[in-house]
Motif scaffolding. Structure first.
Motif, PDB file in Angstrom:
ATOM      1  N   TYR A  16     -18.724   4.266 -17.765  1.00 50.91           N
ATOM      2  CA  TYR A  16     -19.028   5.476 -16.994  1.00 50.91           C
ATOM      3  C   TYR A  16     -17.719   6.212 -16.782  1.00 50.91           C
ATOM      4  N   SER A  17     -17.713   7.517 -17.000  1.00 50.47           N
ATOM      5  CA  SER A  17     -16.512   8.329 -16.803  1.00 50.47           C
ATOM      6  C   SER A  17     -16.775   9.429 -15.788  1.00 50.47           C
ATOM      7  N   GLN A  18     -15.760   9.686 -14.971  1.00 51.36           N
ATOM      8  CA  GLN A  18     -15.838  10.776 -14.002  1.00 51.36           C
ATOM      9  C   GLN A  18     -14.432  11.289 -13.723  1.00 51.36           C
ATOM     10  N   THR A  19     -14.304  12.600 -13.618  1.00 52.73           N
ATOM     11  CA  THR A  19     -13.039  13.211 -13.241  1.00 52.73           C
ATOM     12  C   THR A  19     -12.963  13.243 -11.717  1.00 52.73           C
ATOM     13  N   ILE A  20     -11.860  12.750 -11.186  1.00 51.95           N
ATOM     14  CA  ILE A  20     -11.667  12.675  -9.741  1.00 51.95           C
ATOM     15  C   ILE A  20     -11.198  14.040  -9.231  1.00 51.95           C
ATOM     16  N   THR A  21     -11.930  14.597  -8.293  1.00 51.06           N
ATOM     17  CA  THR A  21     -11.595  15.911  -7.742  1.00 51.06           C
ATOM     18  C   THR A  21     -11.023  15.779  -6.337  1.00 51.06           C
ATOM     19  N   ASP A  22     -10.428  16.858  -5.862  1.00 48.90           N
ATOM     20  CA  ASP A  22      -9.957  16.931  -4.486  1.00 48.90           C
ATOM     21  C   ASP A  22     -11.118  16.670  -3.525  1.00 48.90           C
ATOM     22  N   SER A  23     -12.262  17.228  -3.829  1.00 46.64           N
ATOM     23  CA  SER A  23     -13.448  17.036  -2.993  1.00 46.64           C
ATOM     24  C   SER A  23     -13.874  15.568  -2.947  1.00 46.64           C
ATOM     25  N   ASP A  24     -13.795  14.872  -4.083  1.00 43.60           N
ATOM     26  CA  ASP A  24     -14.131  13.439  -4.124  1.00 43.60           C
ATOM     27  C   ASP A  24     -13.227  12.662  -3.176  1.00 43.60           C
ATOM     28  N   VAL A  25     -11.924  12.943  -3.243  1.00 39.15           N
ATOM     29  CA  VAL A  25     -10.956  12.226  -2.404  1.00 39.15           C
ATOM     30  C   VAL A  25     -11.223  12.509  -0.930  1.00 39.15           C
ATOM     31  N   LYS A  26     -11.474  13.762  -0.590  1.00 45.05           N
ATOM     32  CA  LYS A  26     -11.752  14.115   0.810  1.00 45.05           C
ATOM     33  C   LYS A  26     -13.062  13.495   1.282  1.00 45.05           C
ATOM     34  N   SER A  27     -14.070  13.482   0.445  1.00 40.06           N
ATOM     35  CA  SER A  27     -15.350  12.860   0.813  1.00 40.06           C
ATOM     36  C   SER A  27     -15.188  11.363   1.016  1.00 40.06           C
ATOM     37  N   PHE A  28     -14.437  10.712   0.119  1.00 42.63           N
ATOM     38  CA  PHE A  28     -14.227   9.273   0.249  1.00 42.63           C
ATOM     39  C   PHE A  28     -13.445   8.961   1.524  1.00 42.63           C
ATOM     40  N   ALA A  29     -12.459   9.786   1.833  1.00 49.63           N
ATOM     41  CA  ALA A  29     -11.697   9.599   3.073  1.00 49.63           C
ATOM     42  C   ALA A  29     -12.625   9.699   4.280  1.00 49.63           C
ATOM     43  N   GLY A  30     -13.544  10.645   4.254  1.00 49.74           N
ATOM     44  CA  GLY A  30     -14.493  10.801   5.352  1.00 49.74           C
ATOM     45  C   GLY A  30     -15.435   9.619   5.480  1.00 49.74           C
ATOM     46  N   LEU A  31     -15.888   9.097   4.347  1.00 53.80           N
ATOM     47  CA  LEU A  31     -16.811   7.956   4.372  1.00 53.80           C
ATOM     48  C   LEU A  31     -16.111   6.658   4.750  1.00 53.80           C
ATOM     49  N   SER A  32     -14.890   6.471   4.259  1.00 50.65           N
ATOM     50  CA  SER A  32     -14.195   5.195   4.457  1.00 50.65           C
ATOM     51  C   SER A  32     -13.324   5.176   5.705  1.00 50.65           C
ATOM     52  N   GLY A  33     -12.963   6.353   6.198  1.00 52.01           N
ATOM     53  CA  GLY A  33     -12.042   6.424   7.327  1.00 52.01           C
ATOM     54  C   GLY A  33     -10.584   6.298   6.915  1.00 52.01           C
ATOM     55  N   ASP A  34     -10.316   6.210   5.607  1.00 51.97           N
ATOM     56  CA  ASP A  34      -8.952   6.070   5.104  1.00 51.97           C
ATOM     57  C   ASP A  34      -8.351   7.453   4.876  1.00 51.97           C
ATOM     58  N   ASN A  35      -7.622   7.929   5.875  1.00 47.60           N
ATOM     59  CA  ASN A  35      -6.976   9.234   5.792  1.00 47.60           C
ATOM     60  C   ASN A  35      -5.478   9.104   5.534  1.00 47.60           C
ATOM     61  N   ASN A  36      -5.074   8.074   4.817  1.00 39.98           N
ATOM     62  CA  ASN A  36      -3.672   7.863   4.469  1.00 39.98           C
ATOM     63  C   ASN A  36      -3.128   9.159   3.869  1.00 39.98           C
ATOM     64  N   VAL A  90      -4.194   6.616  -9.699  1.00 40.30           N
ATOM     65  CA  VAL A  90      -5.119   7.606 -10.238  1.00 40.30           C
ATOM     66  C   VAL A  90      -4.860   8.888  -9.450  1.00 40.30           C
ATOM     67  N   TYR A  91      -4.579   9.966 -10.170  1.00 39.55           N
ATOM     68  CA  TYR A  91      -4.266  11.243  -9.547  1.00 39.55           C
ATOM     69  C   TYR A  91      -5.492  12.147  -9.543  1.00 39.55           C
ATOM     70  N   ILE A  92      -5.454  13.140  -8.677  1.00 37.42           N
ATOM     71  CA  ILE A  92      -6.516  14.139  -8.646  1.00 37.42           C
ATOM     72  C   ILE A  92      -6.550  14.824 -10.020  1.00 37.42           C
ATOM     73  N   ASN A  93      -7.747  15.021 -10.524  1.00 34.03           N
ATOM     74  CA  ASN A  93      -8.042  15.604 -11.834  1.00 34.03           C
ATOM     75  C   ASN A  93      -7.894  14.622 -12.991  1.00 34.03           C
ATOM     76  N   ASP A  94      -7.570  13.349 -12.715  1.00 31.81           N
ATOM     77  CA  ASP A  94      -7.628  12.326 -13.764  1.00 31.81           C
ATOM     78  C   ASP A  94      -9.088  12.003 -14.047  1.00 31.81           C
ATOM     79  N   THR A  95      -9.391  11.736 -15.307  1.00 34.14           N
ATOM     80  CA  THR A  95     -10.717  11.243 -15.673  1.00 34.14           C
ATOM     81  C   THR A  95     -10.634   9.733 -15.799  1.00 34.14           C
ATOM     82  N   VAL A  96     -11.416   9.067 -14.962  1.00 31.59           N
ATOM     83  CA  VAL A  96     -11.451   7.603 -14.924  1.00 31.59           C
ATOM     84  C   VAL A  96     -12.649   7.133 -15.735  1.00 31.59           C
ATOM     85  N   THR A  97     -12.415   6.154 -16.599  1.00 29.94           N
ATOM     86  CA  THR A  97     -13.506   5.507 -17.322  1.00 29.94           C
ATOM     87  C   THR A  97     -13.580   4.064 -16.851  1.00 29.94           C
ATOM     88  N   ALA A  98     -14.704   3.718 -16.239  1.00 29.02           N
ATOM     89  CA  ALA A  98     -14.963   2.344 -15.810  1.00 29.02           C
ATOM     90  C   ALA A  98     -15.729   1.643 -16.920  1.00 29.02           C
TER      91      ALA A  98
END
Length: 135
Positions: A16-36, A90-98
Motif C-alpha cells: 500500500y502506498s500513500q503520500t504523507i501530507t501536512d494534513s495527515d501529520v496534523k490529523s495524526f497529532a490530533g488523534l494521538s496527542g503527539d504534538n512534538n 519520513v518527511y512531509i510529501n514523501d510517498t511511503v510504501t508499506a
C-alpha cells in the motif's frame, strides 16, 4: 476482501502506498496527542538533526494495519503483536510504501506471521515483524 487462512501461503505479499501530507501529520497529532514540535513546527524542525518536519513514525506504521485489515488476511483479523525499527525519517510529501510478506503460518493457533517494511524511494524507513490472528 478476506483471504481464508487455508489459502494463505508463505511468500504471499501485499503493499500500500500513500503520500504523507501536512494534513495527515496534523490529523495524526490530533488523534494521538503527539504534538512534538519536530512534527508540528517548521522553525523547530529546521534546527533539529532532520532539518525539516518529519512525520510520526506510527503514522507510516499504521499502513500495515490497512494491509492486514483489507488485503492479507483481510476482514476479521486481529493484531497480536508488531515490532518496529525506525531506520530513517519520513518527511512531509514523501510517498511511503508499506509491504507485508507472509513468513510463517500456525494453523493450530490460527496465526499468520509477517515481515513488515515501509520504504520511501526504495530505501527502508521502517522494518519489523507482525503476528495476526485469523478467526
Amino acid at each position: 476482501m478476506h483471504v481464508n487462512i487455508e489459502d494463505i501461503k508463505v511468500g504471499m505479499s501485499a503493499s500500500y502506498s500513500q503520500t504523507i501530507t501536512d494534513s495527515d501529520v496534523k490529523s495524526f497529532a490530533g488523534l494521538s496527542g503527539d504534538n512534538n514540535p519536530v512534527h508540528m513546527s517548521d522553525t523547530h524542525a529546521e534546527n533539529s538533526r532532520f532539518k525539516k518536519r518529519i512525520a510520526h513514525g506510527l503514522l507510516s506504521a499504521g499502513f500495515f494495519s490497512a494491509l492486514f485489515g483489507t488485503k492479507i488476511p483481510g476482514y476479521g483479523c486481529v493484531y497480536v503483536s508488531q515490532n518496529l525499527k525506525f531506520k530513517r525519517p519520513v518527511y512531509i510529501n514523501d510517498t511511503v510504501t508499506a509491504i507485508v510478506v507472509v513468513t510463517r503460518i500456525d494453523m493450530v493457533k490460527r496465526r499468520v506471521f509477517f515481515e513488515t517494511t515501509c520504504e520511501v524511494n526504495g530505501k527502508i524507513v521502517i522494518d519489523g515483524n507482525a503476528e495476526i490472528y485469523c478467526p
